[in-house]
Write a protein that holds these residues in place. Structure first.
Motif, PDB file in Angstrom:
ATOM      1  N   TYR A   1     -42.876 -15.071 -12.825  1.00  0.00           N
ATOM      2  CA  TYR A   1     -43.970 -15.743 -14.088  1.00  0.00           C
ATOM      3  C   TYR A   1     -44.239 -16.263 -15.551  1.00  0.00           C
ATOM      4  O   TYR A   1     -44.441 -16.594 -15.904  1.00  0.00           O
ATOM      5  N   TYR A   2     -42.033 -15.880 -15.360  1.00  0.00           N
ATOM      6  CA  TYR A   2     -42.386 -16.391 -17.114  1.00  0.00           C
ATOM      7  C   TYR A   2     -42.148 -17.488 -16.838  1.00  0.00           C
ATOM      8  O   TYR A   2     -41.443 -18.100 -16.117  1.00  0.00           O
ATOM      9  N   THR A   3     -42.422 -18.046 -18.444  1.00  0.00           N
ATOM     10  CA  THR A   3     -42.614 -19.768 -18.595  1.00  0.00           C
ATOM     11  C   THR A   3     -42.213 -19.508 -19.716  1.00  0.00           C
ATOM     12  O   THR A   3     -42.470 -18.786 -20.958  1.00  0.00           O
ATOM     13  N   HIS A   4     -41.062 -20.707 -20.373  1.00  0.00           N
ATOM     14  CA  HIS A   4     -41.228 -21.004 -21.992  1.00  0.00           C
ATOM     15  C   HIS A   4     -40.165 -20.066 -22.889  1.00  0.00           C
ATOM     16  O   HIS A   4     -39.029 -19.297 -22.096  1.00  0.00           O
ATOM     17  N   THR A   5     -40.678 -19.309 -23.475  1.00  0.00           N
ATOM     18  CA  THR A   5     -39.659 -18.342 -23.975  1.00  0.00           C
ATOM     19  C   THR A   5     -39.586 -16.740 -23.402  1.00  0.00           C
ATOM     20  O   THR A   5     -40.395 -15.891 -22.660  1.00  0.00           O
ATOM     21  N   ALA A   6     -38.077 -16.321 -22.933  1.00  0.00           N
ATOM     22  CA  ALA A   6     -37.591 -14.970 -23.345  1.00  0.00           C
ATOM     23  C   ALA A   6     -37.410 -14.686 -23.379  1.00  0.00           C
ATOM     24  O   ALA A   6     -36.535 -15.157 -24.777  1.00  0.00           O
ATOM     25  N   PHE A   7     -37.369 -13.271 -24.131  1.00  0.00           N
ATOM     26  CA  PHE A   7     -36.776 -12.549 -23.943  1.00  0.00           C
ATOM     27  C   PHE A   7     -35.625 -11.194 -24.361  1.00  0.00           C
ATOM     28  O   PHE A   7     -37.316 -10.639 -23.421  1.00  0.00           O
ATOM     29  N   GLU A   8     -35.526 -10.444 -24.804  1.00  0.00           N
ATOM     30  CA  GLU A   8     -34.678  -9.065 -24.553  1.00  0.00           C
ATOM     31  C   GLU A   8     -34.409  -8.777 -25.308  1.00  0.00           C
ATOM     32  O   GLU A   8     -33.615  -9.295 -26.466  1.00  0.00           O
ATOM     33  N   ILE A   9     -34.688  -6.901 -26.085  1.00  0.00           N
ATOM     34  CA  ILE A   9     -34.369  -6.409 -27.040  1.00  0.00           C
ATOM     35  C   ILE A   9     -33.077  -5.323 -26.363  1.00  0.00           C
ATOM     36  O   ILE A   9     -33.654  -4.323 -25.613  1.00  0.00           O
ATOM     37  N   GLN A  10     -32.179  -5.230 -26.988  1.00  0.00           N
ATOM     38  CA  GLN A  10     -31.319  -3.987 -26.747  1.00  0.00           C
ATOM     39  C   GLN A  10     -30.696  -3.471 -27.940  1.00  0.00           C
ATOM     40  O   GLN A  10     -30.974  -3.492 -28.953  1.00  0.00           O
ATOM     41  N   SER A  11     -30.086  -2.343 -28.007  1.00  0.00           N
ATOM     42  CA  SER A  11     -30.197  -1.218 -28.317  1.00  0.00           C
ATOM     43  C   SER A  11     -28.625  -0.955 -28.171  1.00  0.00           C
ATOM     44  O   SER A  11     -28.097  -0.469 -27.016  1.00  0.00           O
ATOM     45  N   ALA A  12     -27.687  -0.462 -28.884  1.00  0.00           N
ATOM     46  CA  ALA A  12     -26.422  -0.174 -28.414  1.00  0.00           C
ATOM     47  C   ALA A  12     -26.094   1.295 -29.291  1.00  0.00           C
ATOM     48  O   ALA A  12     -25.330   1.829 -29.298  1.00  0.00           O
ATOM     49  N   ASP A  13     -27.088   1.864 -29.664  1.00  0.00           N
ATOM     50  CA  ASP A  13     -26.898   3.657 -30.342  1.00  0.00           C
ATOM     51  C   ASP A  13     -26.644   4.174 -29.126  1.00  0.00           C
ATOM     52  O   ASP A  13     -26.069   5.272 -29.396  1.00  0.00           O
ATOM     53  N   LEU A  14     -26.644   3.635 -27.661  1.00  0.00           N
ATOM     54  CA  LEU A  14     -25.691   4.807 -27.016  1.00  0.00           C
ATOM     55  C   LEU A  14     -24.655   4.640 -26.747  1.00  0.00           C
ATOM     56  O   LEU A  14     -23.703   4.895 -26.196  1.00  0.00           O
ATOM     57  N   GLY A  15     -24.402   3.320 -27.759  1.00  0.00           N
ATOM     58  CA  GLY A  15     -22.503   2.438 -27.572  1.00  0.00           C
ATOM     59  C   GLY A  15     -21.842   1.966 -26.643  1.00  0.00           C
ATOM     60  O   GLY A  15     -21.020   1.335 -27.008  1.00  0.00           O
ATOM     61  N   ALA A  16     -23.359   1.821 -25.817  1.00  0.00           N
ATOM     62  CA  ALA A  16     -23.211   0.377 -24.922  1.00  0.00           C
ATOM     63  C   ALA A  16     -24.694  -0.482 -25.105  1.00  0.00           C
ATOM     64  O   ALA A  16     -25.955   0.351 -24.956  1.00  0.00           O
ATOM     65  N   GLN A  17     -24.411  -1.695 -24.534  1.00  0.00           N
ATOM     66  CA  GLN A  17     -25.858  -2.488 -25.323  1.00  0.00           C
ATOM     67  C   GLN A  17     -27.219  -2.013 -23.282  1.00  0.00           C
ATOM     68  O   GLN A  17     -26.868  -1.725 -22.308  1.00  0.00           O
ATOM     69  N   ALA A  18     -28.029  -1.390 -24.209  1.00  0.00           N
ATOM     70  CA  ALA A  18     -29.141  -1.006 -23.023  1.00  0.00           C
ATOM     71  C   ALA A  18     -30.761  -1.775 -24.044  1.00  0.00           C
ATOM     72  O   ALA A  18     -31.288  -1.544 -24.806  1.00  0.00           O
ATOM     73  N   THR A  19     -31.040  -2.279 -22.686  1.00  0.00           N
ATOM     74  CA  THR A  19     -31.771  -3.394 -22.683  1.00  0.00           C
ATOM     75  C   THR A  19     -32.938  -2.188 -23.006  1.00  0.00           C
ATOM     76  O   THR A  19     -33.682  -1.242 -22.499  1.00  0.00           O
ATOM     77  N   VAL A  20     -34.142  -2.324 -24.217  1.00  0.00           N
ATOM     78  CA  VAL A  20     -35.619  -1.737 -24.142  1.00  0.00           C
ATOM     79  C   VAL A  20     -36.367  -2.220 -24.225  1.00  0.00           C
ATOM     80  O   VAL A  20     -37.985  -1.009 -23.954  1.00  0.00           O
ATOM     81  N   CYS A  21     -36.706  -3.311 -23.969  1.00  0.00           N
ATOM     82  CA  CYS A  21     -38.026  -4.040 -24.125  1.00  0.00           C
ATOM     83  C   CYS A  21     -37.681  -5.566 -23.980  1.00  0.00           C
ATOM     84  O   CYS A  21     -36.456  -6.057 -23.989  1.00  0.00           O
ATOM     85  N   GLY A  22     -38.542  -6.111 -22.526  1.00  0.00           N
ATOM     86  CA  GLY A  22     -38.511  -7.551 -22.387  1.00  0.00           C
ATOM     87  C   GLY A  22     -39.328  -7.892 -21.848  1.00  0.00           C
ATOM     88  O   GLY A  22     -41.103  -7.263 -22.340  1.00  0.00           O
ATOM     89  N   GLY A  23     -39.468  -9.299 -22.438  1.00  0.00           N
ATOM     90  CA  GLY A  23     -40.191 -10.053 -22.208  1.00  0.00           C
ATOM     91  C   GLY A  23     -40.874 -11.481 -22.516  1.00  0.00           C
ATOM     92  O   GLY A  23     -39.683 -12.621 -22.365  1.00  0.00           O
ATOM     93  N   GLY A  24     -42.145 -12.394 -21.685  1.00  0.00           N
ATOM     94  CA  GLY A  24     -42.040 -13.510 -21.934  1.00  0.00           C
ATOM     95  C   GLY A  24     -43.319 -13.744 -22.040  1.00  0.00           C
ATOM     96  O   GLY A  24     -43.902 -13.707 -21.706  1.00  0.00           O
TER      97      GLY A  24
END
Length: 428
Positions: A262-285
């Motif tokens: 169902y996604y259109t136009h803007t898509a985004f993901e917010i990652q955190s490197a606080d665990l030493g590797a990228q981990a997505t904590v928020c996603g949407g669009g």
């Protein structure tokens, strides 16, 4: 008899953990209320066709991961695998949107997917979901992104990055889909098995395959950004400008497509490197077509979800721990003190203090040790002598100072005691 245990992919959130969860939820609630978002609470199971129509039958979620069952009435029902579709159903059913109006909603609760359990990912998991419905304005996109960023920073995450993309409108994606299939078809034999199947069902999902060889192939694939219409490009340009104006950094990632149809136009993901590797904590669009697709009026919308299991895991690794300390600990011993201790506890709780009353009946020495471990700044002591005289002993655990007051004055002057407790806490 063998003890019954929790099912694989589910876990108990125990009392030592719940303060962290409560703090996350309270922090989110306060922030969202300040931004004019209102809470909605849709049910946890829906008609199966809601998810088939809304998420897309060709997605992994619908094809492989849903908990679907037939009820006694012969209806096909599904435990919700995500929150947005059910929220949109509620909006349509109750006609919550009106022409030209903007609706801001949020929800927190469990969702269910049958997938391999791992750290931060369970078959019953919890999401914080935020949705803004009724606006095509690029500022709506940036508003929800800014709220997500502010919330994560407020909770203590610092090493945050954001991937940003536009998946365009339906026509844009169809043109890109055709070009992507043309590019990938000669490489079909080298793709992983899932990607080979997706080539005819959902080719855009091949872009975020985790298979190393598939990833090498798609690096040379056409970019979705090259297939945006002028209107889609203008919208995306404005989103980027507003993010820059707010000082929110982002990385353009033309491979980011998200997992739902169902996604259109803007898509985004917010990652955190606080665990030493990228981990997505928020996603949407954006999902401008979903509301109409599910029977409502043509209504644009954008939203995001944060997985609370992964978020709380990150916060634990960062040693973010909200205080669970008591304000007052009540120590008592002897039958004559039992009712008095209850009265004191009730009065102090009604005054706004966090009070724990020791119910062990053990010797004072053991009770005092528990008082020290509770984190309280004040210990209220009731022994046989105090019960007979109508007094209590007040011992300030931070300084060791001790005094005697009447039980009546303690309960009648509870507000004054609250001030003294707060001052003692500030001093420490």
């Amino acid at each position: 008899m063998k003890t019954i245990q929790a099912l694989r992919g589910t876990r108990d959130i125990l009392p030592d953990e719940t303060p962290l969860w409560q703090w996350v939820e309270t922090t989110a609630r306060d922030l969202l209320q300040r931004a004019a978002y209102r809470e909605i609470r849709p049910p946890m199971f829906e008609q199966t066709q809601l998810f088939e129509r809304g998420i897309g039958e060709a997605t992994d979620v619908v094809g492989k991961e849903m908990y679907t069952f037939e009820d006694r009435g012969g209806r096909s029902l599904t435990l919700r695998p995500e929150i947005t579709a059910g929220l949109v159903r509620a909006v349509n059913e109750h006609k919550l949107t009106a022409q030209g109006s903007v609706l801001r909603l949020w929800h927190v609760g469990p969702a269910f997917r049958y997938e391999r359990p791992q750290a931060g990912r369970q078959r019953q998991f919890h999401q914080l979901d935020v949705e803004l419905l009724g606006s095509r304005d690029p500022r709506a996109d940036v508003e929800v992104i800014a709220i997500a960023t502010t919330l994560l920073q407020t909770l203590g995450l610092k090493s945050l990055t954001m991937d940003l993309n536009s998946v365009g409108n339906g026509d844009d994606r169809q043109r890109y889909r055709d070009a992507l299939v043309d590019f990938l078809t000669p490489h079909k034999a080298d793709l992983d098995v899932d990607s080979q199947n997706r080539l005819t069902t959902n080719p855009l999902r091949i872009l975020d395959s985790k298979d190393t060889k598939t990833q090498e192939i798609v690096q040379a694939a056409p970019s979705l950004l090259d297939f945006l219409s002028p209107d889609s490009q203008q919208h995306f340009d404005q989103v980027q400008q507003y993010l820059t104006d707010l000082g929110i950094a982002y990385n353009l990632n033309p491979r980011l497509v998200r997992g739902l149809d169902y996604y259109t136009h803007t898509a985004f993901e917010i990652q955190s490197a606080d665990l030493g590797a990228q981990a997505t904590v928020c996603g949407g669009g954006r999902y401008d077509g979903l509301i109409a697709q599910l029977g409502g009026a043509d209504t644009p919308a954008i939203g995001w979800a944060i997985g609370l299991e992964r978020l709380t895991l990150l916060l634990k690794q960062l040693a973010v721990e909200p205080s669970t300390a008591m304000d007052v600990y009540i120590v008592s011993r002897g039958e004559a003190t039992a009712g008095k201790a209850l009265q004191v506890a009730q009065a102090l709780r009604q005054a706004g203090l966090a009070v724990e009353m020791d119910l062990s009946g053990s010797a004072f020495g053991k009770q005092f040790k528990r008082a020290d471990r509770s984190g309280a700044v004040l210990c209220v002591i009731l022994g046989e002598a105090e019960a007979e005289q109508g007094t209590v002993q007040l011992k300030w655990l931070t300084s060791g100072e001790q005094s005697e007051v009447s039980q009546t004055s303690l309960t009648q002057a509870a507000d004054e005691l609250v001030q003294k407790v707060r001052q003692a806490q500030q001093a420490t």
